[in-house]
Structure formats: structure tokens, C-alpha cells
Design a protein around this motif. Structure first.
Motif, PDB file in Angstrom:
ATOM      1  N   ASN A 156       0.834  -1.208   0.000  1.00 55.78           N
ATOM      2  CA  ASN A 156       0.000   0.000   0.000  1.00 55.78           C
ATOM      3  C   ASN A 156       0.867   1.256   0.000  1.00 55.78           C
ATOM      4  N   SER A 164      -1.237  -5.551  -2.013  1.00 49.58           N
ATOM      5  CA  SER A 164      -1.676  -4.179  -1.762  1.00 49.58           C
ATOM      6  C   SER A 164      -3.061  -3.954  -2.353  1.00 49.58           C
ATOM      7  N   THR A 165      -3.803  -3.073  -1.713  1.00 45.39           N
ATOM      8  CA  THR A 165      -5.164  -2.787  -2.173  1.00 45.39           C
ATOM      9  C   THR A 165      -5.297  -1.368  -2.726  1.00 45.39           C
ATOM     10  N   ASP A 166      -4.170  -0.656  -2.865  1.00 41.42           N
ATOM     11  CA  ASP A 166      -4.227   0.735  -3.304  1.00 41.42           C
ATOM     12  C   ASP A 166      -3.634   0.978  -4.692  1.00 41.42           C
TER      13      ASP A 166
END
Length: 67
Positions: free
Chosen positions: A13, A48-50
Motif C-alpha cells: 500500500n 496491496s489494495t491501493d
């Protein structure tokens, strides 16, 4: 081509920070501190989720690739 340096960037992230790091990397290349022909950059992203992975792909795309 013989690689002499591997730069490993652990990133989770970190999409918002990768641009600044790449600007510092580019400055080091411009100053002659890093030889792009003998250096590889590896960004390690584990879920990561971003958008970290896609941001890293875009930022690293101009660099020479190894096969």
C-alpha cells in the motif's frame, strides 16, 4: 549485460510514495551514481489494495528490461 546491483523495494500500500522514490532514483541515475545497464529494480508487493503494483509497473516501464 552483467548485473551488479539489485535494488529491492518492499511495498505494501505504497502507491502514494513510489513516485517520490522514483524521482530520487532518477536523480541518482542522472548524477551517475547508478548505472541502469548494470542495475535491476524489483518491487515486491504482496496484496496491496491501493494500486501499488500498477503504479510500480508504470514508474518502472521506462527502465531497461532484462530477459
Amino acid at each position: 549485460m552483467t548485473l551488479e546491483l539489485t535494488i529491492v523495494v518492499p511495498a505494501y500500500n505504497e502507491a502514494h510514495r513510489l513516485g517520490a522514490g522514483m524521482r530520487r532514483f532518477d536523480a541518482a541515475v542522472s548524477a551517475g551514481a547508478i548505472d541502469l545497464e548494470r542495475t535491476e529494480v524489483v518491487v515486491i508487493d504482496d496484496g496491496s489494495t491501493d494500486g501499488t503494483a500498477s503504479t510500480a509497473d508504470k514508474l518502472l516501464a521506462p527502465l531497461p528490461t532484462t530477459a
